[in-house]
Design an enzyme around this catalytic site. Sequence first.
Site, PDB file in Angstrom:
ATOM      1  N   GLU A  54     -10.501  -2.163   9.581  1.00 26.14           N
ATOM      2  CA  GLU A  54     -10.062  -1.156  10.553  1.00 26.14           C
ATOM      3  C   GLU A  54      -8.578  -1.297  10.861  1.00 26.14           C
ATOM      4  O   GLU A  54      -7.858  -0.316  10.999  1.00 26.14           O
ATOM      5  CB  GLU A  54     -10.871  -1.280  11.855  1.00 26.14           C
ATOM      6  CG  GLU A  54     -12.277  -0.736  11.752  1.00 26.14           C
ATOM      7  CD  GLU A  54     -12.323   0.664  11.171  1.00 26.14           C
ATOM      8  OE1 GLU A  54     -11.563   1.544  11.634  1.00 26.14           O
ATOM      9  OE2 GLU A  54     -13.084   0.892  10.207  1.00 26.14           O
ATOM     10  N   SER A 111      -3.048 -12.607  -7.650  1.00 33.10           N
ATOM     11  CA  SER A 111      -3.622 -11.294  -7.927  1.00 33.10           C
ATOM     12  C   SER A 111      -4.148 -11.129  -9.336  1.00 33.10           C
ATOM     13  O   SER A 111      -5.040 -10.331  -9.583  1.00 33.10           O
ATOM     14  CB  SER A 111      -2.565 -10.215  -7.708  1.00 33.10           C
ATOM     15  OG  SER A 111      -1.939 -10.384  -6.470  1.00 33.10           O
ATOM     16  N   HIS A 133     -13.678  -1.419  -3.228  1.00 25.42           N
ATOM     17  CA  HIS A 133     -12.959  -2.485  -3.930  1.00 25.42           C
ATOM     18  C   HIS A 133     -11.888  -3.090  -3.017  1.00 25.42           C
ATOM     19  O   HIS A 133     -11.733  -4.304  -2.930  1.00 25.42           O
ATOM     20  CB  HIS A 133     -12.325  -1.938  -5.201  1.00 25.42           C
ATOM     21  CG  HIS A 133     -11.332  -2.879  -5.816  1.00 25.42           C
ATOM     22  ND1 HIS A 133     -11.708  -4.050  -6.425  1.00 25.42           N
ATOM     23  CD2 HIS A 133      -9.978  -2.841  -5.871  1.00 25.42           C
ATOM     24  CE1 HIS A 133     -10.630  -4.687  -6.837  1.00 25.42           C
ATOM     25  NE2 HIS A 133      -9.564  -3.979  -6.516  1.00 25.42           N
ATOM     26  N   SER A 134     -11.163  -2.218  -2.337  1.00 27.45           N
ATOM     27  CA  SER A 134     -10.137  -2.656  -1.386  1.00 27.45           C
ATOM     28  C   SER A 134      -9.816  -1.466  -0.507  1.00 27.45           C
ATOM     29  O   SER A 134     -10.434  -0.399  -0.649  1.00 27.45           O
ATOM     30  CB  SER A 134      -8.873  -3.103  -2.131  1.00 27.45           C
ATOM     31  OG  SER A 134      -8.208  -1.958  -2.655  1.00 27.45           O
TER      32      SER A 134
END
Lengths: 481, 367
Positions: free
Chosen positions: A157, A243, A372-373
């Site tokens: 959020e 990453s 996923h993100s």
Amino acid sequence: MALSLGKSKRILQCLKSKICVVGLGKNSFWSGWFHHGCPSSMAPLAPTCRNPDAVLVNAATQFATRRFESTKAEKHVDSLCDAEGNQLLDFPGGKVAFTSEMRFIPESPMERAHCYRVLDDNGQPNVSNFVQVSKEVAVKMYATMLTLQVMDTIFYEAQRQGRISFYVTSIGEEAINVASAAALSIDDVIFPQYREPGVLLWRGFTLQEFANQCFGNKADYGKGRQMPIHYGSNKHNYVTVSSTVATQIPQAVGAAYSLKMDGKDACTVTYFGDGGSSTGDFHAALNFAAVMEAPVIFICRNNGWAISTPVSDQFRSDGVVVRGRGYGVRSIRVDGNDALAMYTAVCAARKMAITEHRPILIEALTYRAGHHSTSDDSSKYRPVSEIELWRMARDPVSRLRRWIESNDWWSGEAESELRSNVRKEVLDAIQVAERVEKPPIAEIFTDVYDAPPSNLCEQEKLLRETIRRYPQDYPPDVPAL
Amino acid sequence: MWGTMRQRVSYLALNRTRPVVYASRSYASGPKQMTVREALNTAIDEEMSADPKVFLMGEEVGEYQGAYKISKGLLDKYGPGRVIDTPITEAGFAGIGVGAAYHGLKPIIEFMTFNFSLQAIDHIINSAAKSNYMSAGQISVPIVFRGPNGAAAGVGAQHSQCFAAWYGACPGLKVLVPYSSEDARGLLKAAIRDPDPVVFLENELLYGQSFPVSEEALDSSFSLPIGKAKIEREGKDVTIVTYARMVDYSLQAAEILAKEGISAEVINLRSIRPLDRSAINASVRKTSRLVTVEEGFPQHGVGAEICMSVIEESFDSLDAPVERIAGADIPMPYAANLERMALPQIDDIIRAAKRTCYRSAPKAAAA
């Protein structure tokens, strides 16, 4: 003329291979002259061949005895065949039995590999042979899983509100995260992908520390160098998230090798997804780990999706577990949403990895219940009903709760208390993190090398001068000094 | 193990030109001679002996004694735990090396040639080079990636590229380019001891070359500072900056130029990153003329960076445009005559030096 044992063995094999081509059968004259598995004696050549080089120390005596054994040729044939009488041949890499039946190994098994599970959908154990978890551990597991879920929801959020730039949730994979961590020791080194903050949480990383990294502030252990969720902490033995997908897998093998050389009672554990298992790094790592006999646990979170790529587009094998055998790695498929199954399997895997110096592959079947993100909206490529099903009906957190409740280790009051406490703590952590200063200018230039090189020292000086001269062009919340 | 693509080149280096030896060659009392191969072998041996955390990993480094025999004898001495023969997967063993380094070991990863390092370049750049920064100092990567770089003799396009400029561009890496045996010994020892990731670019044709080494260099504690160039030959008319095998060609060119009255200063860079900008600029301020020489491709090459450094710091000192000599802008051909034309030759260096001294016709006419 004494030849060394090794040399004569090689000559023997060379001769055998030549002769075998001609076609050895059970009744072959030649087969009687060779001995398998008899290290101390070497069979001499057949009497018609007078090659002095192949004659060994005891050749004369053996020769003499063997001449009288020639009628017993059948006895020696067994050593060239396996129990069923299939003929064997010594290829580099070991003996292989021949077959006259041309049979291709099917691309998929008759039955898919079974999935180990302890708790059923209602949180009731269907077996008794799982590692008995104490109340403390069970409640801590549950509390950590719940904390992860609440933390994820609120951070997500926060990203939507623009307070952090990016976030990755682990919704649906809480059991994989936490139960695996609970089965390990703090000395086991973790090489995460990016969907394993629960492991850090179990090990004591605080909500404030998570928030600091997401906001990239001065208190971030990463000094604001990386995007959110790229946590890392030496004291928690959790290697900083990078990453690049699956690069951590061979790195975990290298570190495991280092642990083995040090003789430590520890292993490395690395996590990756179904997508990560397609990379070259996965292949090299598993292959190598088997060859090097490295104490590493590979945990594949097969959650069905690699961003928008479903597993049916990712591979055509029976998931990832079957690949273990392809590399000579012991493997198991586990219900990733079953905390007790995960816990039991990882306990066993750890023991095998460390005591037997072997890699273990665990495929944890689960579902990526979140996107996923924050850069993804998965409703665009999969039905919302599917997402809802897994989120509601198959939530690993609820399943564990049902179990601990059935043991009277948990209650509705404890639940609401924990939920509201965690929620408050996360919100506080975010508010605090938001207000902490960003890392100072000096940290732009540190850690590129062990010691700062002269060109970077110069650049830092130049930057400070420029900021002093043109302060209006630089952000006010980055401390210049 | 030996695929058709990995052609073995004899480790007896094919000499195109003999190196110029400046020390006296009297075997009775002169300085000790050592090949680059021996220099590298002894450096690795001594560092492995001094620090049990150092280990060597790569294809053919163990049983085969090294594809170019650099690791000869090391398997017997240190065992398969510390001299590891790997399957064919550069990405795999580079990744494993990086992981071992994360955990505190000091790996030496050998690439059969740096052309094959492309398979592992993600681990070199995104893991090794950047981890210390990304982890804010929590993860250090004391790893050395070494192997032959640049052209050999008749090995074709996929085995001849020079990667000095590629790795030199990347912050977080140190990139070294030894020339002589002393360079090889001192820089490799420094690289192994260094807590940062180091890319150590050797040259196959130099392996068999013999150089004199000082007493100091033979000592096991010897090392050279990283980031310091060496002035191989002093001069006052033009500065020639170069590295690795081209140092030899430049020294020969300087010898010939001297006979024509041009005194060339030859700088052996020894290190691409960090680049010894102060040595280069000090020299240019003395001579006012600069020629850079490299084997690699011209665009975005090492010479381009050197030129820019000189423009930034010593522009007013320049009396002539900077000349850049590099390999031809083509994939390396195989045929010996074509290969020769694709690489800088001594005459190219001489012509370039003369151009900076206004002693020759303009470049277009001289081509």
